[in-house]
Design a protein around this motif. Structure first.
Motif, PDB file in Angstrom:
ATOM      1  N   TRP A 246      -5.639  -6.637   5.249  1.00 27.69           N
ATOM      2  CA  TRP A 246      -6.813  -5.958   5.799  1.00 27.69           C
ATOM      3  C   TRP A 246      -6.988  -6.279   7.283  1.00 27.69           C
ATOM      4  O   TRP A 246      -7.404  -5.425   8.077  1.00 27.69           O
ATOM      5  CB  TRP A 246      -8.073  -6.331   5.026  1.00 27.69           C
ATOM      6  CG  TRP A 246      -8.190  -5.650   3.696  1.00 27.69           C
ATOM      7  CD1 TRP A 246      -8.179  -6.229   2.466  1.00 27.69           C
ATOM      8  CD2 TRP A 246      -8.331  -4.240   3.459  1.00 27.69           C
ATOM      9  NE1 TRP A 246      -8.298  -5.286   1.471  1.00 27.69           N
ATOM     10  CE2 TRP A 246      -8.391  -4.051   2.056  1.00 27.69           C
ATOM     11  CE3 TRP A 246      -8.402  -3.129   4.292  1.00 27.69           C
ATOM     12  CZ2 TRP A 246      -8.527  -2.797   1.478  1.00 27.69           C
ATOM     13  CZ3 TRP A 246      -8.536  -1.864   3.715  1.00 27.69           C
ATOM     14  CH2 TRP A 246      -8.602  -1.711   2.326  1.00 27.69           C
ATOM     15  N   LEU A 247      -6.685  -7.519   7.658  1.00 29.59           N
ATOM     16  CA  LEU A 247      -6.729  -7.871   9.077  1.00 29.59           C
ATOM     17  C   LEU A 247      -5.701  -7.061   9.865  1.00 29.59           C
ATOM     18  O   LEU A 247      -5.980  -6.584  10.977  1.00 29.59           O
ATOM     19  CB  LEU A 247      -6.474  -9.370   9.262  1.00 29.59           C
ATOM     20  CG  LEU A 247      -7.599 -10.318   8.848  1.00 29.59           C
ATOM     21  CD1 LEU A 247      -7.141 -11.766   8.979  1.00 29.59           C
ATOM     22  CD2 LEU A 247      -8.847 -10.083   9.706  1.00 29.59           C
ATOM     23  N   ALA A 248      -4.510  -6.900   9.290  1.00 32.39           N
ATOM     24  CA  ALA A 248      -3.470  -6.114   9.960  1.00 32.39           C
ATOM     25  C   ALA A 248      -3.878  -4.647  10.071  1.00 32.39           C
ATOM     26  O   ALA A 248      -3.649  -4.002  11.107  1.00 32.39           O
ATOM     27  CB  ALA A 248      -2.147  -6.239   9.199  1.00 32.39           C
ATOM     28  N   ILE A 249      -4.494  -4.115   9.007  1.00 29.50           N
ATOM     29  CA  ILE A 249      -4.974  -2.731   9.053  1.00 29.50           C
ATOM     30  C   ILE A 249      -6.065  -2.596  10.115  1.00 29.50           C
ATOM     31  O   ILE A 249      -6.099  -1.624  10.879  1.00 29.50           O
ATOM     32  CB  ILE A 249      -5.500  -2.300   7.667  1.00 29.50           C
ATOM     33  CG1 ILE A 249      -4.338  -2.191   6.672  1.00 29.50           C
ATOM     34  CG2 ILE A 249      -6.244  -0.970   7.761  1.00 29.50           C
ATOM     35  CD1 ILE A 249      -4.782  -1.925   5.245  1.00 29.50           C
ATOM     36  N   GLY A 250      -6.966  -3.579  10.173  1.00 34.27           N
ATOM     37  CA  GLY A 250      -8.015  -3.552  11.190  1.00 34.27           C
ATOM     38  C   GLY A 250      -7.447  -3.583  12.596  1.00 34.27           C
ATOM     39  O   GLY A 250      -7.920  -2.870  13.490  1.00 34.27           O
TER      40      GLY A 250
ATOM     41  N   THR B 217       0.842  -1.191   0.000  1.00 35.03           N
ATOM     42  CA  THR B 217       0.000   0.000   0.000  1.00 35.03           C
ATOM     43  C   THR B 217       0.881   1.246   0.000  1.00 35.03           C
ATOM     44  O   THR B 217       2.085   1.156  -0.250  1.00 35.03           O
ATOM     45  CB  THR B 217      -0.954  -0.006   1.209  1.00 35.03           C
ATOM     46  OG1 THR B 217      -1.863   1.101   1.105  1.00 35.03           O
ATOM     47  CG2 THR B 217      -0.197   0.090   2.520  1.00 35.03           C
ATOM     48  N   THR B 218       0.284   2.396   0.282  1.00 40.00           N
ATOM     49  CA  THR B 218       1.003   3.672   0.281  1.00 40.00           C
ATOM     50  C   THR B 218       0.913   4.310   1.660  1.00 40.00           C
ATOM     51  O   THR B 218      -0.057   4.072   2.412  1.00 40.00           O
ATOM     52  CB  THR B 218       0.409   4.627  -0.771  1.00 40.00           C
ATOM     53  OG1 THR B 218      -1.004   4.775  -0.547  1.00 40.00           O
ATOM     54  CG2 THR B 218       0.646   4.095  -2.168  1.00 40.00           C
TER      55      THR B 218
ATOM     56  N   TRP C  28      -4.921   0.374  -2.676  1.00 45.78           N
ATOM     57  CA  TRP C  28      -5.482  -0.846  -2.096  1.00 45.78           C
ATOM     58  C   TRP C  28      -5.521  -2.032  -3.068  1.00 45.78           C
ATOM     59  O   TRP C  28      -5.948  -3.121  -2.702  1.00 45.78           O
ATOM     60  CB  TRP C  28      -6.911  -0.580  -1.602  1.00 45.78           C
ATOM     61  CG  TRP C  28      -7.829  -0.011  -2.644  1.00 45.78           C
ATOM     62  CD1 TRP C  28      -8.483  -0.687  -3.630  1.00 45.78           C
ATOM     63  CD2 TRP C  28      -8.179   1.360  -2.813  1.00 45.78           C
ATOM     64  NE1 TRP C  28      -9.212   0.173  -4.411  1.00 45.78           N
ATOM     65  CE2 TRP C  28      -9.064   1.441  -3.921  1.00 45.78           C
ATOM     66  CE3 TRP C  28      -7.840   2.531  -2.137  1.00 45.78           C
ATOM     67  CZ2 TRP C  28      -9.599   2.647  -4.363  1.00 45.78           C
ATOM     68  CZ3 TRP C  28      -8.377   3.723  -2.578  1.00 45.78           C
ATOM     69  CH2 TRP C  28      -9.249   3.786  -3.671  1.00 45.78           C
ATOM     70  N   THR C  29      -5.058  -1.856  -4.287  1.00 47.33           N
ATOM     71  CA  THR C  29      -5.165  -2.933  -5.278  1.00 47.33           C
ATOM     72  C   THR C  29      -4.340  -4.166  -4.916  1.00 47.33           C
ATOM     73  O   THR C  29      -4.703  -5.287  -5.286  1.00 47.33           O
ATOM     74  CB  THR C  29      -4.729  -2.420  -6.667  1.00 47.33           C
ATOM     75  OG1 THR C  29      -3.411  -1.862  -6.568  1.00 47.33           O
ATOM     76  CG2 THR C  29      -5.691  -1.347  -7.171  1.00 47.33           C
TER      77      THR C  29
END
Length: 349
Positions: free
Chosen positions: A234-238, A38-39, A226-227
């Protein structure tokens, strides 16, 4: 309600005081694992805005009062820019260029700045032990953040040394140091913010407002945010959003609004310990010898600042006086001795 405990007593309050630093350390590892996909501005905005919404939802359920005056919104706005936009922006950008453990050490050097600012603004005492800690902290950060060829030149010819500044601004450690300074200023702002608004409400709004510039910057300056993100990312971001931001920030700023800023902030020496441990376990990160020396000096310096009164009492034989530890903050905010002092105030709500 007050509980009289020994300096290293084990209690639910002690666990809650340590919890933000565990969550921040592990969230740093989670973010580092996502960064290749990601960025930085997108990551920073994702960590702030949803977390702020969650905090405000909890605040609404507990019927906490929303800001009522322009002074409250002005302090929240300043707090959001410093501790939201700048801190999270520098953190995410720096994490691209450094490891999670090393970046965490740089960020958590912020108690050094908090100690100096608190001594100036709130008359909190640093003392001889604290000064030694500050000196060690500067040496430790230098070992971590300065190029090794600079240190070699200083050691061999400190007067005649000429340093190549090219590429220094691209080092992730310096971006992390800027993040640390932003967080330190944000921590100092807390007593002023909480004069006008509930600390939990301030935490939620500062996340949302601080995250908006990051989201706008990501929209205009970044692409493919997000591509490449997979389900584990996504779990880590959550995890970083819910646990590393919403819960960790809520706990930290609640306690910071109640007590000695220098002592509470200095508990951040635990964060890089968790980050280094989990970074090694899950990301295979490793530091060179000079960086380990810098990490060691920085952690010792923060420990000295945190325990300066207790260490001084042991060296001099003068009993530890909790009233003296707290008196420096009594003029500006309700006082407690933080988790490693001998009196802990249990939150009433």
């Amino acid at each position: 309600m007050q509980l009289n405990k020994s300096p290293y007593s084990f209690s639910l309050t002690s666990i809650l005081l340590v919890m933000p630093f565990f969550l921040w350390g592990t969230a740093m590892v989670a973010m580092k694992g996502v960064m290749p996909h990601t960025t930085p501005l997108f990551m920073a905005g994702m960590r702030l805005i949803p977390a702020g919404v969650l905090v405000l939802m909890v605040a609404a359920l507990s019927k906490r009062a929303q800001p009522q005056s322009w002074q409250a919104w002005a302090w929240i706005l300043l707090f959001a820019i410093v501790d939201g936009t700048l801190f999270q922006g520098f953190l995410a950008a720096g994490l691209v260029r450094t490891t999670a453990g090393l970046g965490s050490v740089m960020i958590d050097s912020q108690p050094l700045a908090v100690a100096l600012l608190s001594a100036w603004l709130f008359k909190e005492r640093i003392g001889a032990i604290g000064i030694c800690g500050l000196i060690l902290g500067v040496l430790g950060i230098s070992c971590i953040g300065l190029p090794i060829d600079w240190l070699s030149q200083i050691a061999t010819s400190p007067v005649a040394s000429q340093f190549d500044l090219s590429g220094l601004s691209d080092r992730g450690e310096w971006l992390m140091l800027l993040a640390a300074l932003s967080m330190a200023v944000g921590t100092i702002l807390i007593p002023f913010v909480t004069k006008y608004v509930d600390p939990v409400i301030a935490t939620g709004w500062h996340m949302i407002i601080g995250g908006v510039p990051l989201a706008i910057g990501s929209f205009y300056l970044e692409s493919n945010q997000w591509t490449a993100i997979n389900s584990y990312d996504w779990l880590a971001i959550g995890y970083s959003t819910i646990f590393g931001s919403a819960i960790a920030y809520g706990l930290f700023f609640y306690f910071a609004s109640k007590g000695n800023l220098t002592s509470l902030s200095s508990l951040t020496f635990l964060t890089p310990v968790f980050a280094l441990l989990f970074g090694s376990l899950f990301l295979g990160e490793a530091l060179d010898l000079l960086q380990w020396c810098g990490v060691s000096l920085t952690l010792v310096s923060i420990l000295l600042i945190n325990q300066r009164d207790y260490i001084w009492s042991q060296l001099t034989g003068i009993p530890l006086n909790v009233d003296n530890l707290s008196e420096s903050t009594s003029a500006t905010q309700p006082s407690i001795a933080a988790s490693t002092q001998s009196t802990v105030v249990v939150p009433k709500d």
